[in-house]
Design a protein around this motif. Structure first.
Motif, PDB file in Angstrom:
ATOM      1  N   UNK A  72       5.500  -0.323   0.663  1.00  0.00           N
ATOM      2  CA  UNK A  72       5.241   1.089   0.425  1.00  0.00           C
ATOM      3  C   UNK A  72       3.783   1.467   0.662  1.00  0.00           C
ATOM      4  N   UNK A  73       3.588   2.777   0.905  1.00  0.00           N
ATOM      5  CA  UNK A  73       2.233   3.279   1.078  1.00  0.00           C
ATOM      6  C   UNK A  73       1.452   3.214  -0.236  1.00  0.00           C
ATOM      7  N   UNK A  87       0.507   0.620   6.953  1.00  0.00           N
ATOM      8  CA  UNK A  87       1.781  -0.068   6.672  1.00  0.00           C
ATOM      9  C   UNK A  87       2.900   0.563   7.493  1.00  0.00           C
ATOM     10  N   UNK A  88       3.800  -0.275   8.023  1.00  0.00           N
ATOM     11  CA  UNK A  88       4.965   0.190   8.760  1.00  0.00           C
ATOM     12  C   UNK A  88       5.930  -0.976   8.877  1.00  0.00           C
ATOM     13  N   UNK A  89       7.085  -0.731   9.508  1.00  0.00           N
ATOM     14  CA  UNK A  89       8.042  -1.826   9.681  1.00  0.00           C
ATOM     15  C   UNK A  89       7.461  -2.943  10.528  1.00  0.00           C
ATOM     16  N   UNK A  90       6.643  -2.596  11.518  1.00  0.00           N
ATOM     17  CA  UNK A  90       6.023  -3.611  12.371  1.00  0.00           C
ATOM     18  C   UNK A  90       4.768  -4.199  11.732  1.00  0.00           C
ATOM     19  N   UNK A  91       4.033  -3.361  11.021  1.00  0.00           N
ATOM     20  CA  UNK A  91       2.780  -3.818  10.408  1.00  0.00           C
ATOM     21  C   UNK A  91       3.063  -4.447   9.052  1.00  0.00           C
ATOM     22  N   UNK A 115      -2.824  -3.571   6.351  1.00  0.00           N
ATOM     23  CA  UNK A 115      -1.731  -4.243   7.031  1.00  0.00           C
ATOM     24  C   UNK A 115      -1.919  -4.179   8.550  1.00  0.00           C
ATOM     25  N   UNK A 116      -1.275  -5.112   9.261  1.00  0.00           N
ATOM     26  CA  UNK A 116      -1.359  -5.136  10.712  1.00  0.00           C
ATOM     27  C   UNK A 116      -0.122  -5.743  11.338  1.00  0.00           C
ATOM     28  N   UNK A 117      -0.022  -5.626  12.654  1.00  0.00           N
ATOM     29  CA  UNK A 117       1.171  -6.066  13.368  1.00  0.00           C
ATOM     30  C   UNK A 117       1.167  -7.578  13.612  1.00  0.00           C
ATOM     31  N   UNK A 118      -0.022  -8.188  13.644  1.00  0.00           N
ATOM     32  CA  UNK A 118      -0.128  -9.621  13.887  1.00  0.00           C
ATOM     33  C   UNK A 118      -0.622 -10.344  12.636  1.00  0.00           C
ATOM     34  N   UNK A 119      -0.181 -11.573  12.457  1.00  0.00           N
ATOM     35  CA  UNK A 119      -0.655 -12.325  11.285  1.00  0.00           C
ATOM     36  C   UNK A 119      -2.161 -12.567  11.345  1.00  0.00           C
ATOM     37  N   UNK A 120      -2.807 -12.448  10.192  1.00  0.00           N
ATOM     38  CA  UNK A 120      -4.188 -12.895  10.061  1.00  0.00           C
ATOM     39  C   UNK A 120      -4.107 -14.293   9.461  1.00  0.00           C
ATOM     40  N   UNK A 121      -4.189 -15.288  10.329  1.00  0.00           N
ATOM     41  CA  UNK A 121      -3.963 -16.669   9.900  1.00  0.00           C
ATOM     42  C   UNK A 121      -5.151 -17.275   9.178  1.00  0.00           C
ATOM     43  N   UNK A 122      -6.235 -16.513   9.050  1.00  0.00           N
ATOM     44  CA  UNK A 122      -7.388 -16.997   8.292  1.00  0.00           C
ATOM     45  C   UNK A 122      -7.392 -16.476   6.864  1.00  0.00           C
ATOM     46  N   UNK A 123      -6.779 -15.273   6.667  1.00  0.00           N
ATOM     47  CA  UNK A 123      -6.813 -14.683   5.339  1.00  0.00           C
ATOM     48  C   UNK A 123      -5.844 -15.411   4.397  1.00  0.00           C
ATOM     49  N   UNK A 124      -6.281 -15.607   3.163  1.00  0.00           N
ATOM     50  CA  UNK A 124      -5.413 -16.121   2.117  1.00  0.00           C
ATOM     51  C   UNK A 124      -5.231 -17.617   2.093  1.00  0.00           C
ATOM     52  N   UNK A 125      -5.982 -18.339   2.920  1.00  0.00           N
ATOM     53  CA  UNK A 125      -5.782 -19.785   3.030  1.00  0.00           C
ATOM     54  C   UNK A 125      -6.867 -20.603   2.339  1.00  0.00           C
ATOM     55  N   UNK A 126      -7.865 -19.930   1.783  1.00  0.00           N
ATOM     56  CA  UNK A 126      -9.015 -20.664   1.240  1.00  0.00           C
ATOM     57  C   UNK A 126      -8.605 -21.566   0.079  1.00  0.00           C
ATOM     58  N   UNK A 127      -7.948 -20.995  -0.916  1.00  0.00           N
ATOM     59  CA  UNK A 127      -7.547 -21.771  -2.095  1.00  0.00           C
ATOM     60  C   UNK A 127      -6.090 -21.447  -2.418  1.00  0.00           C
ATOM     61  N   UNK A 183       6.352   4.473  -9.697  1.00  0.00           N
ATOM     62  CA  UNK A 183       6.506   5.513  -8.687  1.00  0.00           C
ATOM     63  C   UNK A 183       6.094   4.950  -7.337  1.00  0.00           C
ATOM     64  N   UNK A 184       7.032   4.967  -6.382  1.00  0.00           N
ATOM     65  CA  UNK A 184       6.714   4.501  -5.035  1.00  0.00           C
ATOM     66  C   UNK A 184       6.630   5.701  -4.097  1.00  0.00           C
ATOM     67  N   UNK A 185       5.711   5.608  -3.177  1.00  0.00           N
ATOM     68  CA  UNK A 185       5.513   6.664  -2.194  1.00  0.00           C
ATOM     69  C   UNK A 185       5.632   6.059  -0.800  1.00  0.00           C
ATOM     70  N   UNK A 186       6.518   6.651  -0.002  1.00  0.00           N
ATOM     71  CA  UNK A 186       6.790   6.139   1.334  1.00  0.00           C
ATOM     72  C   UNK A 186       7.553   7.184   2.125  1.00  0.00           C
ATOM     73  N   UNK A 187       7.457   7.119   3.443  1.00  0.00           N
ATOM     74  CA  UNK A 187       8.255   7.990   4.304  1.00  0.00           C
ATOM     75  C   UNK A 187       9.618   7.374   4.589  1.00  0.00           C
ATOM     76  N   UNK A 188       9.804   6.114   4.195  1.00  0.00           N
ATOM     77  CA  UNK A 188      11.060   5.398   4.446  1.00  0.00           C
ATOM     78  C   UNK A 188      12.025   5.645   3.286  1.00  0.00           C
ATOM     79  N   UNK A 189      12.905   6.620   3.438  1.00  0.00           N
ATOM     80  CA  UNK A 189      13.787   6.994   2.331  1.00  0.00           C
ATOM     81  C   UNK A 189      14.777   5.892   1.980  1.00  0.00           C
ATOM     82  N   UNK A 190      15.168   5.083   2.958  1.00  0.00           N
ATOM     83  CA  UNK A 190      16.138   4.018   2.672  1.00  0.00           C
ATOM     84  C   UNK A 190      15.513   2.955   1.767  1.00  0.00           C
ATOM     85  N   UNK A 191      14.280   2.556   2.069  1.00  0.00           N
ATOM     86  CA  UNK A 191      13.618   1.585   1.192  1.00  0.00           C
ATOM     87  C   UNK A 191      13.413   2.147  -0.205  1.00  0.00           C
TER      88      UNK A 191
END
Length: 793
Positions: free
Chosen positions: A711-712, A735-739, A772-784, A313-321
């Motif tokens: 999705x939310x 979460x959004x199209x930009x974020x 989620x955010x609009x800009x990349x977090x270039x530190x997250x997820x790079x440790x291993x 079950x997905x929940x979102x305001x974006x009906x097309x997705x």
């Protein structure tokens, strides 16, 4: 603004009225499926709305199936067409036949053409009077004033025709012409077997059997029960009719029945199907259609689809997705359907009838399935089935295990018991290993391992239909040389380089199976084979490059040239095909070149919608840097998780979901590219949830790497026969199209610092949370980086 199909707009408006009061228990997932999406230039088994998940009876309207070329080319139904030539029953890889068409007036026995429908019994129709949903289809045939409706149980097709007043109403049954992928009919017979019943057999010789299993044929059996006794009947061969003849046998043939109908009179048909015998078709009809009404079957079909689709079950305001998601999920449950009867009988390879073991209630313990090969399926179908439909995955693999017990070899595509290998490889050993690694183990593990190991190492007396015809080179010499191979039907191919890469990858999967079972020597041998990809890496060009048998690399090498050493792709695309060991590929390429080349790939590929642009061609992206419309490239966007730039995996996986995937008949899966039995739909489902495994669960302890969830909230019901958890929830904040970039993540409240997680943690249940955010977090997820063959052995 892009054009959105009227169907989507309609149920987006309807459902929005009820969204505020929607309860978890009455969530209507089927309402978000639009079968028209991607139905332009779709494959034969693609558009079959009147069917059940993985069913045998797959009823569909045909617009361009009659007399088709067979093989694999798109055909059957095309949303651009405006005339229907009949309604077919069998729609599987290399299988097609039995078409019915209701008409009135002058009797005609050939359908005519798309260009001139008036030259036959075709009927035009208006799109506004056509309706399709999972389990049901209806259309108004303008030429005849007939409303046609279709639905199905697992093995029985249901027709309901509402006729106008006519002294000359007919139903035509075509059995003697090639339909869709069926290729030529070798013999077809049919007879009136009672006042209201007909029965028959169709035998075909599909294109792929001609070089995979030339002594075999595909046989289909059927029994038709009518609600109205025909006034008269006859048979035909092409355009010649034989009134009063109650039987026909040959090719190019069929039968017709005639009625007098009142205005609004309904004539129904129930059509029992089987791949084993007419008697078993009768048994299927009795087991699934007795005392059933059309409306009751339609409602049951809706309920069964809703149960399967509603496991997520997905929940979102974006009906097309949301529509893209559930339509993709629908596709993943559509292909590869039942081959076994209600009582557990199924077609064996030797032509005999097999029997699935029965439980204490006399019911088959599992089902047997027809299937295309699983080439590329480990990056979409395999992951989705293992997570949400492990019950089906188990049965699907058990079918192949039973085949191997009978023949000694796994198949890589089977049509009614016959080899139908489309890509001359075989990834089923990997699929068995991946299922075991995922916790799906309710089969004879030792037997399964034995045949999986043989699939990676066995070449002596290997039948061509089993694939890996060139495995001896791989095992003995460490790579498969560049050379042309001519098939029995005249096709010429040269896939040595891509086969070397594929066999190395599948060897890794089975090596992990061996390791888990403590088979040390097998593990060592398979691990060595898994490294064979390095033997065709050219240190000068830094590309995977085909080599001749004398060890020399091929001359005049162009990494963008398709087909020269590579199946449906080129060297640029296939150089990334080391899913078992991205870390090893990074080491041999160098991190800077790896990232530079991968970034160029996606920056350039976005200009062509990540594939073939707007060219309506399944192969339209083969000579590009990246081709999402075909299987070899589907893991590429997730490789940034291994190269220290996970934010680019988030960027590009999201962009592919937004841009390659559409919500229109033409722009659904690229523009007419190869939505191959739901593989592209399944990829969207996984990527849109933010989960993907580059290794295709080949590792003994599989992981999921993260993308950019759309999705939310996503709630996945977990099957507790296989998994500890009841449900897995994926939630996002902001979460959004930009974020589209992950800022932070946690699982069950514990922070996640890496761009991946152990799969078992997720299937133990809990909540995966992303901010989620609009800009990349270039530190997250790079440790291993995620585990890789060379870093985890």
């Amino acid at each position: 603004m892009k054009t959105i199909s009227k169907t989507i707009l309609l149920f987006a408006m309807i459902i929005s009225l009820f969204s505020c009061s929607e309860k978890k228990d009455d969530f209507n997932a089927t309402a978000w499926v639009d079968p028209q999406i991607g139905s332009v230039h779709g494959r034969w088994f693609f558009y079959t709305p009147a069917s059940l998940p993985f069913g045998m009876a797959k009823l569909a309207p045909h617009t361009n199936a009659y007399g088709s070329g067979g093989s694999w080319a798109p055909c059957g139904y095309d949303d651009r067409h405006n005339s229907i030539e009949g309604f077919g029953h069998f729609h599987e890889f290399q299988i097609g036949g039995l078409v019915a068409m209701p008409i009135t007036g002058k009797l005609q026995t050939i359908p005519g053409t798309l260009e001139k429908p008036e030259t036959g019994y075709r009927s035009t129709f208006d799109k506004e009077e056509e309706y399709a949903e999972p389990g049901y289809y209806s259309v108004f045939l303008k030429e005849y004033g007939i409303k046609a409706e279709l639905t199905a149980t697992e093995r029985v097709g249901f027709h309901r025709y509402t006729f106008p007043e006519s002294a000359a109403s007919h139903i035509i049954f075509d059995i003697g012409h090639r339909q869709g992928e069926s290729s030529g009919v070798t013999e077809a017979e049919m007879k009136l077997s009672g006042k209201n019943t007909l029965e028959g057999t169709i035998e075909t010789f599909p294109e792929y059997l001609k070089f995979c299993d030339p002594d075999k044929r595909v046989k289909m059996y059927f029994v038709i029960q009518l609600s109205k006794t025909p006034k008269s009947f006859g048979s035909f061969v092409e355009d010649k009719t034989f009134d009063g003849q109650g039987a026909t046998k040959g090719t190019g043939n069929g039968m017709y029945i005639n009625f007098v109908t009142k205005k609004g009179e309904v004539v129904e048909m129930q059509v029992g199907l089987s791949y084993t015998s007419i008697e078993n078709a009768k048994g299927n009809l009795k087991a699934e259609a007795a005392e059933q009404t059309f409306d009751a079957v339609k409602e049951t079909a809706h309920r069964k689809w809703n149960e399967k689709l509603g496991r997520i079950k997905v929940e979102t305001k974006d009906s097309i997705n949301k529509v893209k998601f559930y339509t993709g999920l629908y596709h993943a449950l559509l292909g590869r359907g039942l081959a076994s009867d209600a009582k557990g009988t199924y077609p064996r390879h030797d032509g005999k009838i097999g029997q699935i073991p029965l439980d204490e209630n006399g019911k088959p313990k599992y089902n047997h399935y027809n299937t295309d090969g699983i080439w590329g399926g480990f990056w979409n179908l395999g992951q989705l089935w293992a997570l949400t439909y492990p019950d089906y995955l188990s049965e699907y693999l058990q079918s192949n295990i039973d085949f191997a017990k009978e023949t000694g070899w796994l198949h890589d595509g089977i049509a009614a018991g016959a080899h139908a290998n489309g890509v001359q490889t075989n990834c089923f050993g990997l699929m068995i290993a991946a299922a075991y690694n995922s916790g799906v183990r309710d089969f004879d593990v030792e037997e399964a391992y034995k045949i999986a190991y043989k699939n990676e190492t066995g070449y002596s007396k290997r039948p061509f239909g089993s694939g890996k015809y060139d495995l001896a080179y791989f095992v003995k010499e460490g790579y498969i040389p560049s050379k042309d191979t001519t098939l029995a039907n005249g096709w010429v191919f040269n896939f040595g380089a891509s086969h070397t890469l594929e066999f190395a990858y599948t060897s890794y999967g089975v090596s992990q199976f061996a390791k888990a079972l403590g088979k040390t020597e097998d593990y060592k041998k398979l691990t060595q084979q898994a490294g064979n990809w390095k033997n065709i890496f050219d240190p000068e060009t830094k590309f995977i490059r085909p080599r001749y048998q004398d060890g020399k690399f091929i001359e005049n090498f162009n990494p963008m040239e398709a087909w020269r050493g590579f199946q449906e792709a080129n060297a640029y695309q296939y150089t990334w095909y080391v899913p078992q060991d991205p870390a090893g590929l990074i080491k041999i390429l160098g991190l800077d070149l790896f990232n530079k080349r991968l970034e160029t790939t996606f920056n350039e590929s976005q200009k062509s919608t990540f594939g073939g642009g707007k060219g309506i061609d399944s192969f339209s992206g083969l000579e590009r840097l990246y081709n999402h419309g075909n299987q070899p490239c589907l893991h590429h966007s997730f490789l940034f998780n291994y190269s220290g730039k996970p934010w680019l995996t988030q960027k590009w996986s999201r962009a592919i979901c937004d841009e390659f995937y559409g919500a229109e008949p033409l722009h659904g899966y690229g523009f007419g590219q190869d939505e191959d039995q739901g593989q592209l739909g399944a990829w969207f489902v996984m990527a849109s949830m933010g989960l993907f495994d580059v290794q295709g669960h080949a590792a003994m302890n599989p992981t999921f790497q993260f993308g950019s969830p759309l999705f939310d909230k996503v709630t996945i019901k977990l099957d507790q026969k296989y998994y500890k958890g009841e449900e897995l929830i994926i939630e996002t904040k902001n979460n959004s199209k930009k974020n589209k970039y992950i800022q932070s993540a946690s699982f069950n409240g514990e922070k996640i610092e890496n761009a991946w997680i152990d799969r078992k943690k997720l299937t133990d249940g809990g909540t995966l949370f992303f901010e989620m955010g609009v800009k990349p977090n270039t530190k997250w997820g790079t440790r291993t980086p995620p585990p890789s063959m060379s870093t985890s052995e």
